[in-house]
Design a protein around this motif. Structure first.
Motif, PDB file in Angstrom:
ATOM      1  N   GLY A  14       0.787  -1.228   0.000  1.00 48.72           N
ATOM      2  CA  GLY A  14       0.000   0.000   0.000  1.00 48.72           C
ATOM      3  C   GLY A  14       0.815   1.272   0.000  1.00 48.72           C
ATOM      4  O   GLY A  14       0.263   2.367   0.103  1.00 48.72           O
ATOM      5  N   VAL A  48       3.767   3.932  -1.720  1.00 51.96           N
ATOM      6  CA  VAL A  48       4.491   4.393  -2.895  1.00 51.96           C
ATOM      7  C   VAL A  48       5.773   5.066  -2.414  1.00 51.96           C
ATOM      8  O   VAL A  48       5.719   6.068  -1.693  1.00 51.96           O
ATOM      9  CB  VAL A  48       3.664   5.397  -3.723  1.00 51.96           C
ATOM     10  N   THR A  64      -2.885   0.723  -4.946  1.00 46.77           N
ATOM     11  CA  THR A  64      -2.219   0.798  -3.635  1.00 46.77           C
ATOM     12  C   THR A  64      -3.231   0.649  -2.506  1.00 46.77           C
ATOM     13  O   THR A  64      -2.908   0.092  -1.447  1.00 46.77           O
ATOM     14  CB  THR A  64      -1.445   2.126  -3.478  1.00 46.77           C
ATOM     15  N   ALA A  87       2.376  -2.533  -3.649  1.00 47.19           N
ATOM     16  CA  ALA A  87       3.526  -1.690  -3.299  1.00 47.19           C
ATOM     17  C   ALA A  87       4.114  -1.127  -4.584  1.00 47.19           C
ATOM     18  O   ALA A  87       4.196  -1.828  -5.593  1.00 47.19           O
ATOM     19  CB  ALA A  87       4.568  -2.508  -2.546  1.00 47.19           C
TER      20      ALA A  87
END
Length: 500
Positions: free
Chosen positions: A283, A285, A446, A451
Motif C-alpha cells: 500500500g 508508494v 495501492t 507496493a
C-alpha cells in the motif's frame, strides 16, 4: 579576442510546434561575449528544443536569431557551424576506435597532397588540447583509452576547433566526479575570459551558482525570467521552475502501510550506484528522486534482474532472492514498467491484446499450447479500467497515441498481478488526461495493497504520489523526505544536496 559585454546571440520570439504540442512559445534568449549564461527548467520545459533550433536541428521554427549584429536563418547544422555555433551534447559523439587528433579534426584534417599531414594534424590537435588543459595528452592516443573526464574535454576541444563564437554545453558534468567538475570549471572560466559566449545547461543548481553569470528559467516552453545569478537564490530558481498548482491533477494518497514487500540492503553496481538500502511496504508508494545520472533507473533495472548486482541483497517478503532475469522477477511478483516504452516496453507491430498478454504467456497455455481465449477477459478488464482508446484489442499498438501506448504498457504489467510494481517515468510524454487515468489506477491499486516504487522526473507527480522520497545523488542515497515534509522545492533542493 571577442569584445566582452556585447551580445553574441539574440533569439527573439522563437516558437516551435510539433503535432499537438507547442514546445517553445515566443521565447526570448540572449548571451553576451565573455559570459556564461545558464538555461534551466524541468524536463519538458523546452530547453533542448530551443538549443536544437540554435544548432540547426529544426528548419520550421518561427522568430528571429541574431549572431552578433547579423540576422541569420539557421535551418541546418552546417549553417549553425558557419555562424560560429558549437554544441557539446550530454551524449558524447566521439569515435572510440580512432585517435584523439582524428576525432578533434574530423572533416578538417590537414592534407599533404592527397594524404593526411600527420605532423600538422598532431600540432593542430595539441594546440586545441592545450586550450582545455590537456597539453600533456598525446594526440595519437585512441579515444577508447581515455577517462570520461578526458573524453568530455576532448569533445570541447573538438568544438573549439571550429573556432566558435558561441559554445553550448548540455549537462557537461553528468558523468564526472566533483574533482573533475572543478577542473572543468577552470577550463570554462578560461574560455569565458577569452571572450567566448557560453550557454550552460544543467539540472545541478549548485553548478549554476558556481559557474554562471546569468540564468534564464524556462517553464512549459516559455521564458519565466532572466536574472543575474548573484541576485537570486536556489529557492527562488526552484520556485520559478515549478510555478504551478499541483492539487488538481492528483488524488489523495492512501496513507496505510502494511507488510514489507521489498527490501534492498547495501545494493551496489560498480560505477552506477553504491550501498543503496531502502524498503517498500504493502500500500506504499516510495519515490526515487535524483538528478540525471543519479542512478535511479539503474537501481530499478538491477532489482528486476536486467542488470547485474555486484554487492548487496534483495528481499521479497523477508525472503532473500536472487533475480537474474525479468522472468524471475515476474515469478517473485515484481512488475517493471521501463523508462523507454518504445525500445524496452511494447512491441509496436503487435496488437494491444498481444502486448497486454506478453508477460503472462505461460498462464495462457495449456499443455504447452497457447490459447488466446484464456486471456481475453483479462485484456478486456484492463482496457476498460485504463480507458484504452480505441477499445479494440486487435488494433496494432503503433496506431495508438503515446498516452494509450503507455496505458497498454501499464496494462501488460498489471496483468501479471504483481505485489510490487516499479514504475520508471510512467507518464512521460502523455497528455494530462492519460496521466490522470494512470495516477488513478496506481492509487486504486495501492489501496488494495500493491507496493509501488516510482521513478519520475516530473516533480509534481513524484511529490504528490509518494509516501516517502529517497534522495539519490551521483549513485549514493543521501537522505529521505517524508510525505508530510516534502514539496517540489524541497525535493529539488534535496536532489541538489540541500536539505531544509
Amino acid at each position: 579576442m571577442l569584445e566582452k559585454q556585447k551580445f553574441a546571440l539574440k533569439m527573439n520570439n522563437i516558437s516551435m510546434r510539433f503535432p499537438g504540442t507547442l514546445a517553445v512559445d515566443k521565447m526570448d534568449f540572449d548571451v553576451k561575449y565573455g559570459e556564461v549564461h545558464a538555461l534551466v527548467g524541468e524536463n519538458g520545459a523546452g530547453k533542448s528544443t530551443l538549443m536544437k533550433i540554435l544548432s540547426g536541428a529544426y528548419d520550421n521554427y518561427t522568430g528571429d536569431i541574431n549572431i552578433g549584429e547579423k540576422s541569420v536563418n539557421i535551418f541546418s547544422p552546417f549553417i549553425a557551424r558557419q555562424q560560429g555555433i558549437a554544441m557539446v551534447y550530454q551524449e558524447l559523439s566521439l569515435a572510440l576506435p580512432i585517435s584523439v587528433a582524428e576525432n578533434i579534426l574530423a572533416g578538417n584534417l590537414p592534407k599533404k597532397g592527397i594524404f593526411v599531414d600527420k605532423k600538422k594534424s598532431v600540432e593542430k590537435a595539441h594546440a586545441l588540447l592545450s586550450r582545455v588543459g590537456l597539453e600533456n595528452m598525446n594526440p595519437l592516443t585512441e579515444v577508447n583509452q581515455l577517462s570520461q573526464h578526458e573524453m568530455q574535454l576532448v569533445e570541447i576541444a573538438k568544438a573549439l576547433g571550429r573556432d566558435p563564437k558561441i559554445l553550448v554545453l548540455d549537462e557537461p558534468t553528468s558523468a564526472l566526479t566533483q574533482e573533475e567538475v572543478d577542473l572543468l570549471f577552470i577550463i570554462i572560466n578560461k574560455l569565458k575570459e577569452s571572450g567566448l559566449a557560453i550557454i550552460y545547461i544543467s539540472h545541478h543548481l549548485s553548478e549554476m551558482f558556481e559557474i554562471a553569470d546569468r540564468v534564464t528559467v524556462m517553464r512549459d516552453g516559455c521564458k519565466v525570467c532572466t536574472v543575474k545569478v548573484k541576485e537570486t537564490t536556489s529557492e527562488k530558481i526552484v520556485e520559478y521552475m515549478v510555478g504551478r498548482s499541483l492539487s488538481e491533477f492528483y488524488m489523495e494518497r492512501n496513507e496505510s502501510e502494511g507488510e514489507e514487500f521489498l527490501r534492498v540492503e547495501k545494493l551496489s553496481r560498480y560505477g552506477f550506484f553504491h550501498d543503496i538500502s531502502f524498503s517498500v511496504r504493502s500500500g506504499e508508494v516510495v519515490g526515487i528522486c535524483g538528478l540525471a545520472g543519479a542512478g535511479r533507473s539503474e537501481i530499478a533495472r538491477s532489482i528486476v534482474g536486467l542488470d547485474p548486482v555486484d554487492e548487496g541483497s534483495i528481499y521479497v517478503k523477508n525472503t532473500k532472492v536472487h533475480i537474474n532475469s525479468l522472468k524471475q522477477a515476474i515469478k517473485k511478483g515484481i512488475g517493471y514498467l521501463p523508462e523507454n516504452r518504445k525500445i524496452d516496453g511494447i512491441a509496436l507491430r503487435l496488437s494491444v491484446e498481444d502486448n497486454i498478454t506478453s508477460a503472462i504467456l505461460p498462464e495462457l497455455s495449456k499443455h504447452f499450447i497457447y490459447n488466446a481465449k484464456i486471456g481475453k477477459p483479462k485484456v478486456k478488464d484492463a482496457m476498460d479500467k485504463l480507458s484504452i482508446v480505441p477499445p479494440n484489442p486487435a488494433i496494432e499498438v503503433s496506431n495508438l497515441s503515446g498516452g494509450n501506448q503507455q496505458k497498454v504498457l501499464l496494462a501488460k504489467w498489471l496483468s501479471t498481478d504483481p505485489i510490487l510494481l516499479i514504475l520508471d517515468e510512467p507518464t512521460r510524454g502523455v497528455d494530462v488526461g492519460a496521466k490522470q487515468i494512470i495516477h488513478d489506477a496506481v492509487t486504486e491499486l495501492t489501496k488494495k495493497g500493491l507496493a509501488v516504487v516510482l521513478i519520475s522526473s516530473d516533480l509534481p507527480e513524484l511529490v504528490r504520489m509518494s509516501h516517502r522520497l529517497i534522495i539519490l545523488k551521483e549513485g549514493h542515497l543521501i537522505g529521505e523526505l517524508k510525505s508530510d515534509s516534502s514539496d517540489e522545492e524541497s525535493a529539488l533542493l534535496a536532489a541538489n544536496g540541500v536539505f531544509r
